[in-house]
Every structure is written in structure tokens, then in C-alpha cells.
Design a protein around this motif. Structure first.
Motif, PDB file in Angstrom:
ATOM      1  N   ALA A  36      10.894 -42.798   2.112  1.00  8.81           N
ATOM      2  CA  ALA A  36       9.768 -42.867   3.051  1.00  8.81           C
ATOM      3  C   ALA A  36      10.230 -42.504   4.454  1.00  8.81           C
ATOM      4  CB  ALA A  36       9.158 -44.266   3.039  1.00  8.81           C
ATOM      5  N   GLY A  37       9.375 -41.781   5.156  1.00 10.81           N
ATOM      6  CA  GLY A  37       9.686 -41.394   6.531  1.00 10.81           C
ATOM      7  C   GLY A  37       8.989 -40.085   6.879  1.00 10.81           C
ATOM      8  N   THR A  38       9.419 -39.497   7.970  1.00  9.11           N
ATOM      9  CA  THR A  38       8.824 -38.239   8.422  1.00  9.11           C
ATOM     10  C   THR A  38       9.887 -37.156   8.472  1.00  9.11           C
ATOM     11  OG1 THR A  38       9.192 -38.782  10.741  1.00  9.11           O
ATOM     12  CG2 THR A  38       7.059 -39.408   9.793  1.00  9.11           C
ATOM     13  N   GLY A  39       9.434 -35.934   8.479  1.00  4.60           N
ATOM     14  CA  GLY A  39      10.346 -34.800   8.538  1.00  4.60           C
ATOM     15  C   GLY A  39       9.552 -33.532   8.759  1.00  4.60           C
ATOM     16  N   ALA A  40      10.090 -32.431   8.274  1.00  4.16           N
ATOM     17  CA  ALA A  40       9.416 -31.140   8.435  1.00  4.16           C
ATOM     18  C   ALA A  40       9.777 -30.220   7.274  1.00  4.16           C
ATOM     19  CB  ALA A  40       9.806 -30.490   9.754  1.00  4.16           C
ATOM     20  N   VAL A  41       8.826 -29.365   6.937  1.00  6.23           N
ATOM     21  CA  VAL A  41       9.033 -28.314   5.949  1.00  6.23           C
ATOM     22  C   VAL A  41       8.881 -26.989   6.690  1.00  6.23           C
ATOM     23  CG1 VAL A  41       8.218 -27.242   3.823  1.00  6.23           C
ATOM     24  CG2 VAL A  41       8.058 -29.727   4.104  1.00  6.23           C
ATOM     25  N   GLU A  42       9.945 -26.187   6.694  1.00  7.33           N
ATOM     26  CA  GLU A  42       9.860 -24.881   7.331  1.00  7.33           C
ATOM     27  C   GLU A  42       9.315 -23.882   6.316  1.00  7.33           C
ATOM     28  OE1 GLU A  42      12.704 -22.911  10.327  1.00  7.33           O
ATOM     29  OE2 GLU A  42      13.368 -22.268   8.320  1.00  7.33           O
ATOM     30  N   ILE A  43       8.199 -23.260   6.669  1.00  7.67           N
ATOM     31  CA  ILE A  43       7.603 -22.235   5.813  1.00  7.67           C
ATOM     32  C   ILE A  43       7.875 -20.885   6.450  1.00  7.67           C
ATOM     33  CG2 ILE A  43       5.452 -21.296   4.866  1.00  7.67           C
ATOM     34  CD1 ILE A  43       4.451 -24.156   4.635  1.00  7.67           C
ATOM     35  N   LYS A  44       8.551 -20.015   5.688  1.00 12.40           N
ATOM     36  CA  LYS A  44       8.813 -18.638   6.121  1.00 12.40           C
ATOM     37  C   LYS A  44       7.857 -17.734   5.360  1.00 12.40           C
ATOM     38  CE  LYS A  44      13.786 -18.978   6.910  1.00 12.40           C
ATOM     39  NZ  LYS A  44      15.102 -18.425   6.521  1.00 12.40           N
ATOM     40  N   LEU A  45       7.228 -16.833   6.078  1.00 18.34           N
ATOM     41  CA  LEU A  45       6.331 -15.875   5.449  1.00 18.34           C
ATOM     42  C   LEU A  45       6.919 -14.476   5.614  1.00 18.34           C
ATOM     43  CD1 LEU A  45       2.699 -16.084   5.034  1.00 18.34           C
ATOM     44  CD2 LEU A  45       3.491 -13.928   5.958  1.00 18.34           C
ATOM     45  N   PHE A  46       7.030 -13.779   4.503  1.00 20.27           N
ATOM     46  CA  PHE A  46       7.567 -12.425   4.483  1.00 20.27           C
ATOM     47  C   PHE A  46       6.433 -11.443   4.208  1.00 20.27           C
ATOM     48  CE2 PHE A  46      10.968 -15.261   3.437  1.00 20.27           C
ATOM     49  CZ  PHE A  46      12.082 -14.716   4.049  1.00 20.27           C
ATOM     50  N   HIS A  47       6.471 -10.300   4.878  1.00 22.29           N
ATOM     51  CA  HIS A  47       5.483  -9.243   4.667  1.00 22.29           C
ATOM     52  C   HIS A  47       6.250  -7.954   4.391  1.00 22.29           C
ATOM     53  CE1 HIS A  47       2.395  -6.256   6.274  1.00 22.29           C
ATOM     54  NE2 HIS A  47       1.882  -6.752   5.169  1.00 22.29           N
ATOM     55  N   GLU A  48       6.031  -7.411   3.216  1.00 22.69           N
ATOM     56  CA  GLU A  48       6.689  -6.172   2.781  1.00 22.69           C
ATOM     57  C   GLU A  48       8.202  -6.238   2.948  1.00 22.69           C
ATOM     58  OE1 GLU A  48       4.613  -2.933   4.691  1.00 22.69           O
ATOM     59  OE2 GLU A  48       2.886  -3.210   3.370  1.00 22.69           O
ATOM     60  N   GLY A  49       8.772  -7.383   2.556  1.00 20.93           N
ATOM     61  CA  GLY A  49      10.218  -7.524   2.509  1.00 20.93           C
ATOM     62  C   GLY A  49      10.905  -8.004   3.766  1.00 20.93           C
ATOM     63  N   HIS A  50      10.181  -8.119   4.880  1.00 18.07           N
ATOM     64  CA  HIS A  50      10.837  -8.636   6.083  1.00 18.07           C
ATOM     65  C   HIS A  50      10.161  -9.928   6.527  1.00 18.07           C
ATOM     66  CE1 HIS A  50       7.466  -6.469   7.956  1.00 18.07           C
ATOM     67  NE2 HIS A  50       7.579  -7.326   8.930  1.00 18.07           N
ATOM     68  N   GLU A  51      10.955 -10.779   7.179  1.00 18.25           N
ATOM     69  CA  GLU A  51      10.414 -12.051   7.647  1.00 18.25           C
ATOM     70  C   GLU A  51       9.432 -11.793   8.782  1.00 18.25           C
ATOM     71  OE1 GLU A  51      12.052 -15.733  10.167  1.00 18.25           O
ATOM     72  OE2 GLU A  51      13.209 -15.343   8.342  1.00 18.25           O
ATOM     73  N   GLU A  52       8.216 -12.263   8.588  1.00 17.15           N
ATOM     74  CA  GLU A  52       7.167 -12.104   9.603  1.00 17.15           C
ATOM     75  C   GLU A  52       7.258 -13.237  10.628  1.00 17.15           C
ATOM     76  OE1 GLU A  52       4.395  -9.647  11.054  1.00 17.15           O
ATOM     77  OE2 GLU A  52       5.340  -9.291   9.146  1.00 17.15           O
ATOM     78  N   PHE A  53       7.369 -14.473  10.131  1.00 20.55           N
ATOM     79  CA  PHE A  53       7.521 -15.630  10.998  1.00 20.55           C
ATOM     80  C   PHE A  53       7.922 -16.833  10.156  1.00 20.55           C
ATOM     81  CE2 PHE A  53       2.992 -14.862  10.172  1.00 20.55           C
ATOM     82  CZ  PHE A  53       2.687 -15.958   9.385  1.00 20.55           C
ATOM     83  N   LYS A  54       8.383 -17.886  10.828  1.00 21.81           N
ATOM     84  CA  LYS A  54       8.687 -19.160  10.173  1.00 21.81           C
ATOM     85  C   LYS A  54       8.233 -20.262  11.101  1.00 21.81           C
ATOM     86  CE  LYS A  54      13.467 -19.013  11.726  1.00 21.81           C
ATOM     87  NZ  LYS A  54      14.848 -18.884  11.305  1.00 21.81           N
ATOM     88  N   ARG A  55       7.643 -21.294  10.515  1.00 17.56           N
ATOM     89  CA  ARG A  55       7.142 -22.409  11.323  1.00 17.56           C
ATOM     90  C   ARG A  55       7.354 -23.711  10.564  1.00 17.56           C
ATOM     91  NH1 ARG A  55       7.210 -18.816  14.257  1.00 17.56           N
ATOM     92  NH2 ARG A  55       5.753 -18.191  15.874  1.00 17.56           N
ATOM     93  N   PRO A  56       7.709 -24.781  11.297  1.00 20.39           N
ATOM     94  CA  PRO A  56       7.829 -26.098  10.656  1.00 20.39           C
ATOM     95  C   PRO A  56       6.465 -26.772  10.559  1.00 20.39           C
ATOM     96  CG  PRO A  56       8.492 -26.229  12.945  1.00 20.39           C
ATOM     97  CD  PRO A  56       8.164 -24.786  12.684  1.00 20.39           C
ATOM     98  N   VAL A  57       6.226 -27.382   9.413  1.00 21.09           N
ATOM     99  CA  VAL A  57       5.019 -28.174   9.196  1.00 21.09           C
ATOM    100  C   VAL A  57       5.467 -29.618   9.038  1.00 21.09           C
ATOM    101  CG1 VAL A  57       3.046 -28.565   7.659  1.00 21.09           C
ATOM    102  CG2 VAL A  57       3.858 -26.224   8.066  1.00 21.09           C
ATOM    103  N   ALA A  58       4.800 -30.525   9.719  1.00 17.42           N
ATOM    104  CA  ALA A  58       5.146 -31.943   9.651  1.00 17.42           C
ATOM    105  C   ALA A  58       5.038 -32.430   8.211  1.00 17.42           C
ATOM    106  CB  ALA A  58       4.245 -32.756  10.563  1.00 17.42           C
ATOM    107  N   LEU A  59       5.988 -33.280   7.828  1.00 13.78           N
ATOM    108  CA  LEU A  59       6.040 -33.860   6.482  1.00 13.78           C
ATOM    109  C   LEU A  59       6.072 -35.376   6.595  1.00 13.78           C
ATOM    110  CD1 LEU A  59       6.511 -33.799   3.386  1.00 13.78           C
ATOM    111  CD2 LEU A  59       8.958 -33.565   3.899  1.00 13.78           C
ATOM    112  N   VAL A  60       5.196 -36.033   5.857  1.00 18.92           N
ATOM    113  CA  VAL A  60       5.160 -37.494   5.809  1.00 18.92           C
ATOM    114  C   VAL A  60       5.370 -37.925   4.359  1.00 18.92           C
ATOM    115  CG1 VAL A  60       3.785 -39.583   6.192  1.00 18.92           C
ATOM    116  CG2 VAL A  60       3.599 -37.640   7.780  1.00 18.92           C
TER     117      VAL A  60
END
Length: 145
Positions: A119-143
Motif C-alpha cells: 500500500a502507498g503511492t507512486g507513479a507509472v511512466e507511460i511512454k508512447l511511441f509513434h512509428e518506432g520513435h518515442e513521442e513522449f513519456k509522462r508519469p501517471v500517479a499510482l495509488v
């Protein structure tokens, strides 16, 4: 009927069919629109949006019960706000727990399975790739409860 006349008629018929087919098609130059991802949404098992990255800020959070795997679906967002399916080829994702006590696994190209270990809090980093290259990555809060 001579072979020459029949060949001429078939040629004219082929040209007419081709002309009709071209006229029926949309103009690819005028309507060309590629869905370019500028953000993403995270949906729970009921299809409700729980988190969103709209190109500038992340809102919402991913919540899981300890020791119970929870599956979320990720869809990209295009410049005009439409959802784009993450297919694992043109658009793909990676998910990594960057803070907190949990694990993340991507399955079926567009789903993130989270397992909270403590139990606790954290983050999940989601990376999105478009046509083989990383477009962006952002952390989403995790509970984890």
C-alpha cells in the motif's frame, strides 16, 4: 467480329471503368490526415477514463488493490481530440513503475496490467511511441490500497 474491333472495345471499356473508379475515390491529397498522437487516456475495465495526458499536464490516477492485478487500457489522443487505437505497430506503449511498490506489464499492445505489492503511492511512466520513435513519456500517479 474481328479481333481488332473486339480489342478496341475492350480497351475503351477498361478506360471507362478506370475513369469511373478514379472519380469515385476521395482525393487523397485534399483529405490526407494522419492521426498524430499528442496525448493519451487511461481507461479502467469499465471503460471509464481514470487519467489523461492532454499534451501539457497529466490529470487523474491509476488505483489498484494490493496483490490484485488490475488492467487498464491506453489510447492515444490525436491533435483533434479523437482517440487513436494503440496497435503495437504504428502506435505502441511501454509502462514502467518509477516510484512505489508495484509492477507493470503491457499486454495486447494497449493494456497495462498493474500489480500493487505494498500500500502507498507512486507513479507509472507511460511512454508512447509513434512509428518506432518515442513521442513522449509522462508519469501517471499510482495509488495502491
Amino acid at each position: 467480329m474481328s479481333l481488332k474491333i473486339m480489342h478496341s472495345r475492350l480497351s475503351r471499356l477498361a478506360v471507362a471503368v478506370l475513369a469511373l473508379g478514379v472519380a469515385a475515390c476521395d482525393n487523397p491529397v485534399g483529405d490526407e490526415h494522419e492521426d498524430h498522437p499528442v496525448g493519451f487516456v487511461v481507461l479502467n475495465a469499465q471503460g471509464q477514463e481514470v487519467a489523461r495526458f492532454n499534451g501539457s499536464a497529466v490529470t487523474g490516477q491509476m488505483s489498484v488493490a494490493r496483490n490484485s492485478p488490475t488492467t487498464f487500457t491506453v489510447a492515444a489522443i490525436s491533435e483533434d481530440g479523437d482517440r487513436i487505437t494503440v496497435d503495437g505497430t504504428v502506435i505502441a506503449i511501454q509502462a514502467t513503475v518509477t516510484a512505489g511498490s508495484a509492477t507493470a506489464t503491457v499486454q495486447n499492445q494497449n493494456q497495462v496490467v498493474l500489480m500493487g505489492n505494498q500500500a502507498g503511492t507512486g507513479a507509472v511512466e507511460i511512454k508512447l511511441f509513434h512509428e518506432g520513435h518515442e513521442e513522449f513519456k509522462r508519469p501517471v500517479a499510482l495509488v495502491v490500497s
